[in-house]
Motif scaffolding. Structure first.
Motif, mmCIF file in Angstrom:
data_model
loop_
_atom_site.group_PDB
_atom_site.id
_atom_site.type_symbol
_atom_site.label_atom_id
_atom_site.label_comp_id
_atom_site.label_asym_id
_atom_site.label_seq_id
_atom_site.Cartn_x
_atom_site.Cartn_y
_atom_site.Cartn_z
ATOM 1 N N GLU A 102 0.814 -1.211 0.000
ATOM 2 C CA GLU A 102 0.000 0.000 0.000
ATOM 3 C C GLU A 102 0.852 1.268 0.000
ATOM 4 N N GLN A 113 -3.389 -0.093 -2.537
ATOM 5 C CA GLN A 113 -4.490 -0.955 -2.121
ATOM 6 C C GLN A 113 -4.069 -2.397 -2.287
ATOM 7 N N ASP A 245 -15.422 2.118 9.990
ATOM 8 C CA ASP A 245 -14.413 3.172 9.848
ATOM 9 C C ASP A 245 -14.753 4.008 8.619
ATOM 10 N N THR A 247 -13.323 4.638 5.870
ATOM 11 C CA THR A 247 -13.030 4.165 4.521
ATOM 12 C C THR A 247 -14.226 3.443 3.905
ATOM 13 N N TRP A 248 -14.977 2.689 4.724
ATOM 14 C CA TRP A 248 -16.152 1.995 4.199
ATOM 15 C C TRP A 248 -17.257 2.988 3.844
ATOM 16 N N SER A 284 -5.988 9.252 0.572
ATOM 17 C CA SER A 284 -5.188 8.247 1.279
ATOM 18 C C SER A 284 -4.092 8.925 2.094
ATOM 19 N N THR A 289 -2.022 3.460 6.304
ATOM 20 C CA THR A 289 -2.912 2.868 5.311
ATOM 21 C C THR A 289 -3.837 1.831 5.949
ATOM 22 N N ARG A 290 -4.585 1.179 5.093
ATOM 23 C CA ARG A 290 -5.554 0.187 5.564
ATOM 24 C C ARG A 290 -4.869 -0.922 6.380
#
Length: 447
Positions: A102, A113, A245, A247-248, A284, A289-290
């Motif tokens: 990422e 991603q 969170d 991001t969703w 981002s 990151t995720r």
């Protein structure tokens, strides 16, 4: 409870140290009436990580059905001997490598991603040998076993399976459409996604719904798309506080922009990374990151709860829950075991199902599943816009498989250059060269 009249099955979870394993165990235990089990095995090459979960899993199983044998092992012969189903969700390199997948592209202003963009290609090159190794163990010790493979990145892994193990009993699947269909049901006012009848075509993380019908056969796609044009896949009045969170929430909202490019279909939300990569990079954080979110959130939560269960000696009051993706796995195993002919989305060779598309492409389409495997449904012809996007992405995935087979730097560079998420060959080369260093010991040596 288990049906005494039904055959009982043995399953092995490959990637037993995954934080998703407890969810899968809970789903298996909740569906013993549909899929009776006599043995559940965990298999992982990281015994220490698996050991953080195994004591809690043992307690979960004993409290639900003590007649089920439980095994946790790092020995492939023990894991794969006398099993009917392998549920494979391996992550080669674990989350620290995901973090690099990422963050390295983001340094160059490119999508960071785990399955999309250069990070997804890097992950794919790492994952191929791990998946093939597990297929070989399965074929050696339980040749009649079915592997339900949902190891990411699913599209590249599926292409490698098609080439390298074309006759294996592997079915490649992804849970992403399940989450989307849950959202559709909520938007359309239904309690369950299973109340609706769907038609879909595309690639993994790269597709479109062309029909959504209610139990009476009424077409609801125009209503769904009308909602998406206004709200995406969010509900009116929702905010990020309503999601696990931000991001969703951002992803659900971004569907509004994706669907505007073709309002005749409902898109897979992962298309945001390919159609709006500049927006994705702008939103981002290249330093967090995720992968960091998962390590700081899900990992700590699941491992902490499993430690609590092990110490208490009981799972009473547990916060562990069944995940949406686990339901799909049980549905598929049940269809194979009992010949239910359920229709499910699978990742399969096209072979003419999409009439005007590469016959060797691994496409994600509805299939009817029974004891002998799957039968793809005919899709017919697809529009130029979708066909063009899909063909570019299929070529990227094929080039990664080429790079693995040929140990070819050039093929991997071509894959990254062709990706819609990468702006130029100059940027592709910089990212690739840094990823080669990061993946030392995981990738084949490219030359």
């Amino acid at each position: 409870m288990k049906d005494a009249g039904k055959k009982s099955f043995s399953v092995v979870i490959a990637g037993g140290g995954s934080t998703y394993t407890p969810e899968i165990i809970l789903m298996l235990l909740a569906n013993l009436d549909r899929l009776p089990l006599c043995c559940i095995k965990l298999y992982d090459n990281d015994g220490e990580r698996q050991g953080l979960l195994a004591p809690a899993v043992k307690i979960l199983i004993e409290e639900r059905d003590p007649s089920i044998e439980f095994v946790a092992t790092t020995d492939p012969e023990i894991a794969y001997t006398d099993v009917d189903f392998c549920l494979a969700h391996i992550r080669v390199g674990k989350l620290p490598m995901r973090e690099l997948d990422e963050k390295i592209p983001l340094k160059y202003g490119v999508v960071g991603q785990e399955t999309c963009g250069p990070g997804g290609l890097a992950y794919g090159l790492r994952s191929i040998p791990g998946v093939i190794e597990n297929i070989d163990y399965m074929e050696k010790y339980s040749p009649n076993c079915w592997m339900l493979n949902y190891s990411n990145p699913a599209a590249i892994v599926a292409e490698a399976c098609r080439r390298l193990r074309p006759n294996s009993r592997v079915i490649n699947i992804c849970d992403m459409p399940i989450g989307l269909e849950d959202s559709f049901a909520r938007i359309l006012g239904f309690q369950s996604r299973k109340q609706l009848d769907y038609r879909y075509f595309g690639l993994n993380h790269f597709g479109w719904y062309t029909s959504v019908k209610d139990p009476e056969g009424n077409e609801l796609l125009p209503k769904l798309v009308g909602h998406e044009l206004k709200y995406g896949n969010t509900m009116p009045g929702e905010s990020m506080d309503d999601y696990t969170d931000h991001t969703w929430y951002d992803t659900a909202l971004k569907v509004k922009d994706i669907v505007s490019l073709d309002p005749s279909m409902a898109p897979n939300s992962y298309l945001q990374y390919y159609l709006f990569p500049d927006d994705m990079v702008a939103h981002s954080d290249p330093h967090y990151t995720r992968a960091n979110m998962v390590m700081d959130g899900r990992e700590k939560r699941v491992f902490g709860e499993c430690a609590r269960i092990a110490e208490a000696g009981t799972a009473a009051g547990t916060t562990l829950k069944i995940g949406i993706h686990a339901e799909f796995i049980v549905d598929l195993a049940t269809a194979l075991a009992f010949n239910t002919h359920e229709r499910m989305l699978l990742i399969v060779p096209n072979n003419g199902a999409i009439e005007n598309f590469d016959p060797e492409a691994m496409v994600e389409i509805p299939c009817v599943v029974g004891k002998d495997g799957y039968e793809p449904l005919s899709i017919g012809k697809i529009p130029t816009f979708q066909k063009g996007l899909m063909y570019e992405q299929v070529c990227v995935e094929k080039l990664v498989a080429d790079a693995y087979e040929q140990h070819s730097y050039l093929k991997m560079l071509q894959a990254m250059t062709l990706s819609k998420t990468v702006p130029s060959a100059n940027v592709a080369k910089k990212i690739l060269d840094e990823l080669i260093v990061a993946n030392e010991g995981y990738w084949p040596e490219l030359h």
